[in-house]
Design a protein around this motif. Structure first.
Motif, short mmCIF file in Angstrom:
data_model
loop_
_atom_site.label_atom_id
_atom_site.label_comp_id
_atom_site.label_asym_id
_atom_site.label_seq_id
_atom_site.Cartn_x
_atom_site.Cartn_y
_atom_site.Cartn_z
N UNK A 76 -2.89 -26.53 6.10
CA UNK A 76 -2.95 -25.61 7.34
C UNK A 76 -1.75 -25.20 7.74
N UNK A 77 -0.95 -24.45 6.76
CA UNK A 77 0.30 -23.93 7.22
C UNK A 77 0.10 -22.39 6.57
N UNK A 78 0.59 -21.47 7.60
CA UNK A 78 0.61 -19.98 7.11
C UNK A 78 2.01 -19.98 6.10
N UNK A 79 1.52 -19.69 4.83
CA UNK A 79 2.44 -19.65 3.69
C UNK A 79 2.69 -18.13 3.13
N UNK A 80 1.85 -17.08 3.71
CA UNK A 80 1.87 -15.84 3.63
C UNK A 80 1.52 -14.89 4.52
N UNK A 81 2.13 -13.62 4.56
CA UNK A 81 1.78 -12.70 5.71
C UNK A 81 1.98 -11.49 5.18
N UNK A 82 1.02 -10.67 5.66
CA UNK A 82 0.89 -9.10 5.21
C UNK A 82 0.66 -8.41 6.49
N UNK A 83 1.49 -7.74 7.10
CA UNK A 83 1.12 -6.52 8.00
C UNK A 83 0.92 -5.36 7.64
N UNK A 84 -0.22 -4.54 7.81
CA UNK A 84 -0.60 -3.32 7.54
C UNK A 84 -0.56 -2.29 8.54
N UNK A 85 -0.51 -1.02 8.22
CA UNK A 85 -0.74 -0.04 9.27
C UNK A 85 -1.62 1.03 8.59
N UNK A 86 -2.52 1.69 9.72
CA UNK A 86 -3.37 2.72 9.10
C UNK A 86 -2.56 3.86 9.20
N UNK A 87 -2.31 4.71 8.25
CA UNK A 87 -1.65 5.80 8.05
C UNK A 87 -2.17 7.05 7.33
N UNK A 88 -1.95 8.22 7.69
CA UNK A 88 -2.78 9.48 7.03
C UNK A 88 -2.00 10.05 5.93
N UNK A 89 -0.62 9.86 5.72
CA UNK A 89 0.18 10.56 4.83
C UNK A 89 1.45 9.83 4.62
N UNK A 90 1.88 9.63 3.21
CA UNK A 90 2.81 9.13 2.68
C UNK A 90 3.91 10.01 1.98
N UNK A 91 5.01 9.62 1.53
CA UNK A 91 5.95 10.29 0.62
C UNK A 91 6.43 9.51 -0.28
N UNK A 92 6.33 9.87 -1.67
CA UNK A 92 6.57 9.32 -2.79
C UNK A 92 8.13 8.80 -2.88
N UNK A 93 8.43 7.80 -3.63
CA UNK A 93 9.94 7.39 -3.79
C UNK A 93 9.93 7.97 -5.07
N UNK A 94 11.20 8.80 -4.99
CA UNK A 94 11.66 9.50 -6.19
C UNK A 94 12.58 8.39 -7.11
N UNK A 95 12.89 8.87 -8.26
CA UNK A 95 13.60 8.00 -9.03
C UNK A 95 15.06 8.03 -8.56
N UNK A 96 15.36 6.85 -8.61
CA UNK A 96 16.83 6.41 -7.98
C UNK A 96 18.00 7.38 -8.32
#
Length: 183
Positions: free
Chosen positions: A122-142
């Motif tokens: 009965x302890x929280x051992x993981x947490x995920x916070x999500x957001x509803x989004x419409x668009x994203x931008x890909x991460x390019x090679x370093x």
């Protein structure tokens, strides 16, 4: 004034643990022997070492239950206030441990949804916070880190200029220290 120059003094009669001490497990600096410090340390230590306690709610939204007794619980912006308060408490711990800035509050009208992984103890051992989004931008090679440009030294993340359609973004992904690296 005379009051502003007053200072609390302690007499050292050879007491054990008279000086401040840093807890190796939770990292808190406190003075053993001072009730106020020990009380604060006990609360913080339990929070850091065991995670946020969570006995559950009558109306909780269980996404998944596992054979070991753990479960994933979902909290949405229109849920009861006590659900939102628990999400804020866990989010604060996650942000503190991750060294992250605040990602806003989970409140009515928000696009955020929180998920807890609750252990059988009965302890929280993981947490995920999500957001509803419409668009994203890909991460390019370093960028080439062998160059001596300021960007290479700071490990800047480069994003594509081209938008991609997306529906869900992850703001925080956190797992309690004791439960990391377990698959």
């Amino acid at each position: 004034s005379k009051d502003s120059s007053r200072q609390q003094l302690y007499l050292d009669f050879g007491q054990k643990n008279f000086a401040k001490k840093q807890c190796p497990e939770c990292g808190m600096l406190y003075c053993p022997g001072l009730d106020a410090d020990e009380g604060l340390h006990k609360a913080r230590h339990s929070l850091i070492v065991n995670g946020v306690s969570f006995s559950g709610w009558k109306s909780e939204r269980v996404v998944e239950s596992f054979s070991d007794g753990s479960r994933i619980v979902c909290v949405r912006p229109h849920d009861p206030v006590n659900h939102l308060q628990k999400a804020a408490e866990v989010k604060q711990i996650a942000e503190m441990e991750l060294g992250a800035r605040s990602f806003g509050e989970l409140e009515k009208g928000s696009n955020q949804v929180a998920y807890f992984l609750v252990s059988r103890s009965k302890h929280v051992v993981g947490f995920l916070l999500t957001d509803r989004i419409m668009r994203a931008y890909r991460v390019l090679v370093e960028a080439d880190s062998s160059s001596n440009t300021p960007a290479a030294e700071e490990e800047v993340m480069l994003l594509s200029q081209e938008e991609s359609r997306a529906e869900l973004g992850f703001s925080i992904v956190w797992v309690h220290k004791k439960h990391r690296g377990q698959g």
